[in-house]
Design an enzyme around this catalytic site. Structure first.
Site, PDB file in Angstrom:
ATOM      1  N   PRO A 338       0.798  -1.232   0.000  1.00 47.44           N
ATOM      2  CA  PRO A 338       0.000   0.000   0.000  1.00 47.44           C
ATOM      3  C   PRO A 338       0.829   1.280   0.000  1.00 47.44           C
ATOM      4  CG  PRO A 338       0.205  -0.780   2.237  1.00 47.44           C
ATOM      5  CD  PRO A 338       0.974  -1.772   1.368  1.00 47.44           C
ATOM      6  N   LEU A 339       2.156   1.190  -0.082  1.00 44.10           N
ATOM      7  CA  LEU A 339       2.993   2.367   0.063  1.00 44.10           C
ATOM      8  C   LEU A 339       2.971   3.240  -1.193  1.00 44.10           C
ATOM      9  CD1 LEU A 339       6.143   0.885   1.847  1.00 44.10           C
ATOM     10  CD2 LEU A 339       3.973   1.659   2.845  1.00 44.10           C
ATOM     11  N   CYS A 340       3.198   4.517  -0.996  1.00 45.34           N
ATOM     12  CA  CYS A 340       3.161   5.463  -2.113  1.00 45.34           C
ATOM     13  C   CYS A 340       4.517   5.538  -2.798  1.00 45.34           C
ATOM     14  CB  CYS A 340       2.742   6.837  -1.607  1.00 45.34           C
ATOM     15  SG  CYS A 340       1.025   6.898  -1.080  1.00 45.34           S
ATOM     16  N   THR A 341       4.962   4.412  -3.330  1.00 49.85           N
ATOM     17  CA  THR A 341       6.183   4.338  -4.107  1.00 49.85           C
ATOM     18  C   THR A 341       6.123   3.106  -4.990  1.00 49.85           C
ATOM     19  OG1 THR A 341       8.583   3.916  -4.021  1.00 49.85           O
ATOM     20  CG2 THR A 341       7.287   3.227  -2.116  1.00 49.85           C
ATOM     21  N   LEU A 379       6.510   6.009   5.883  1.00 47.31           N
ATOM     22  CA  LEU A 379       5.149   6.465   5.608  1.00 47.31           C
ATOM     23  C   LEU A 379       4.191   6.298   6.788  1.00 47.31           C
ATOM     24  CD1 LEU A 379       4.538   5.410   1.899  1.00 47.31           C
ATOM     25  CD2 LEU A 379       5.161   7.640   2.802  1.00 47.31           C
TER      26      LEU A 379
END
Length: 421
Positions: A338-341, A379
């Site tokens: 789910p990480l923004c990367t 995050l």
């Protein structure tokens, strides 16, 4: 998979029965008189530590936090080996104050630091000289020697200047620490590195003896491999035992009487197959003609060092968590967290059964270098829960704990940045 009713997910599930079995397997691969240290860096969960302490393993630690965990599990500080290529005065002082007396050192400076701090505390410490051998041994999973390194003093350096690696007023040099490589699964590779280590140890022992050093401990490291994030069982290394006994008789005739004491270290072999990560599916979609499965766990829960292009290479084997629930693969999927990367990717082209949001999937054999080698602070996502089961005691409810990195909010009055634009 144990019954996980009541366990919040994502969760790491540790089976202490598997830890006991792995310990028995490794002990069966080592000579009777050999000592065994557990490397807490693999996994410092209290249940695993108390299980291994009860089996007779000793703790190898390399930080104040790991020492806290070892002592919290009931180990005597006198049983600990404190390692690490760089130690601050504060952590060495703390370890000495709490009763640790055996340290691995990597340079003359480290011996002098230990001597100074032992004198400050009016105690005497012992140390092992960690050695960076001249050449790596073929077959290593992760090279630990034979290259420019923070780990150990080069063999050539010790041979050329042995007087710099001798006792100090408050420190006694009692042995050698040789660690060639990690994650080896072949008996021949393990045997080869230990044979090379003993040959190097013999040269150094003879050289140091002329300067008053008596080697009483040989720490041969370990490197015992285990499957990581894929199906598999602990490797049978039983064929190593007779070969090591013959080698020891040849190279160190007094070992059967404890002169010197021979010790090994292990982390991943003891706990790797004891851990499973269970995590929910958050989303399933199609993108540019590919199936994409988004999980609640990513590189912040598993394999953060791999996510940063570090070892071990991350390619998790994802299966349904429910027993017997797997079916024929229907997805050829990119598996992400789910990480923004875009680096938060576990696999591309994973063959998976049909999945829907809310389904649970599992990654086996992540008891070592799983949660504790991941990007848990990145995050600010919550950490997974940890649950302990004992497959030798079916029907026993899992014991669940949850660690949080959440910090208390800072009030404006105490915030040093308050009022700063």
């Amino acid at each position: 998979m144990a019954d996980l009713e009541g366990v919040p997910t994502p969760a790491y599930v540790y089976d202490v029965a598997e830890v006991r079995r792995n310990h028995e397997l490794l002990r069966a691969a080592l000579p009777d008189r050999a000592g065994l240290f557990y490397s807490l860096k693999a996994n410092p969960h209290p249940a695993l530590l108390t299980t291994l302490r009860a089996r007779g393993a000793r703790p190898e630690v390399c930080s104040t936090g790991e020492l806290d965990a070892a002592l919290g599990a009931g180990w005597d500080p006198a049983d600990a080996l404190y390692t690490g290529p760089g130690k601050s005065d504060a952590e060495v002082r703390d370890a000495l104050t709490r009763g640790v007396r055996l340290f691995s050192v990597d340079s003359p400076h480290a011996i002098e630091q230990l001597d100074r701090l032992a004198a400050e505390g009016a105690v005497t410490a012992r140390c092992l000289l960690r050695i960076n051998d001249d050449q790596p041994v073929p077959g290593q999973g992760l090279v630990m020697t034979g290259v420019a390194s923070q780990f150990g003093a080069d063999t050539g350096w010790v041979m050329a200047e042995p007087e710099r690696f001798t006792d100090r007023p408050r420190v006694e040099v009692v042995g050698l620490h040789l660690y060639m490589g990690t994650n080896l699964t072949e008996v021949d590779s393990l045997y080869g590195q230990f044979r090379r280590s003993l040959a190097t140890a013999r040269r150094l022992t003879e050289r140091l003896a002329a300067h008053g050093v008596r080697v009483r401990v040989l720490d041969l490291g370990g490197g015992f491999g285990a499957p990581f994030a894929k199906a598999g069982e602990a490797v049978d290394l039983s064929a190593l035992r007779p070969r090591l006994q013959e080698l020891f008789d040849e190279e160190i005739p007094g070992w059967r009487d404890g002169a010197p004491e021979v010790v090994f270290e292990s982390g991943r072999y003891l706990v790797g197959t004891a851990g499973t990560l269970v995590t929910p599916v958050l989303d399933v979609k199609r993108s540019q003609g590919k199936d994409v499965v988004v999980l609640a766990s990513g590189i912040h829960h598993l394999g953060g060092m791999s996510g940063l292009r570090r070892l071990p290479v991350l390619a998790p084997h994802v299966v349904r968590a429910a027993a017997g629930a797997d079916s024929a693969p229907e997805l050829d999927a990119i598996v992400v967290g789910p990480l923004c990367t875009p680096l938060d990717t576990w696999a591309r082209g994973a063959k998976l059964p049909a999945l829907s949001p809310g389904d649970l999937v599992a990654v086996p054999n992540v008891g070592a270098y799983g949660l504790y080698a991941s990007l848990v602070g990145f995050l600010g996502h919550p950490l997974p829960a940890e649950a302990v089961v004992d497959s030798d005691r079916p029907g026993t409810a899992p014991v669940t704990t949850r660690v949080s990195l959440t910090r208390a909010p800072v009030s404006p009055a105490s915030d040093p940045t308050s009022g700063v634009n």
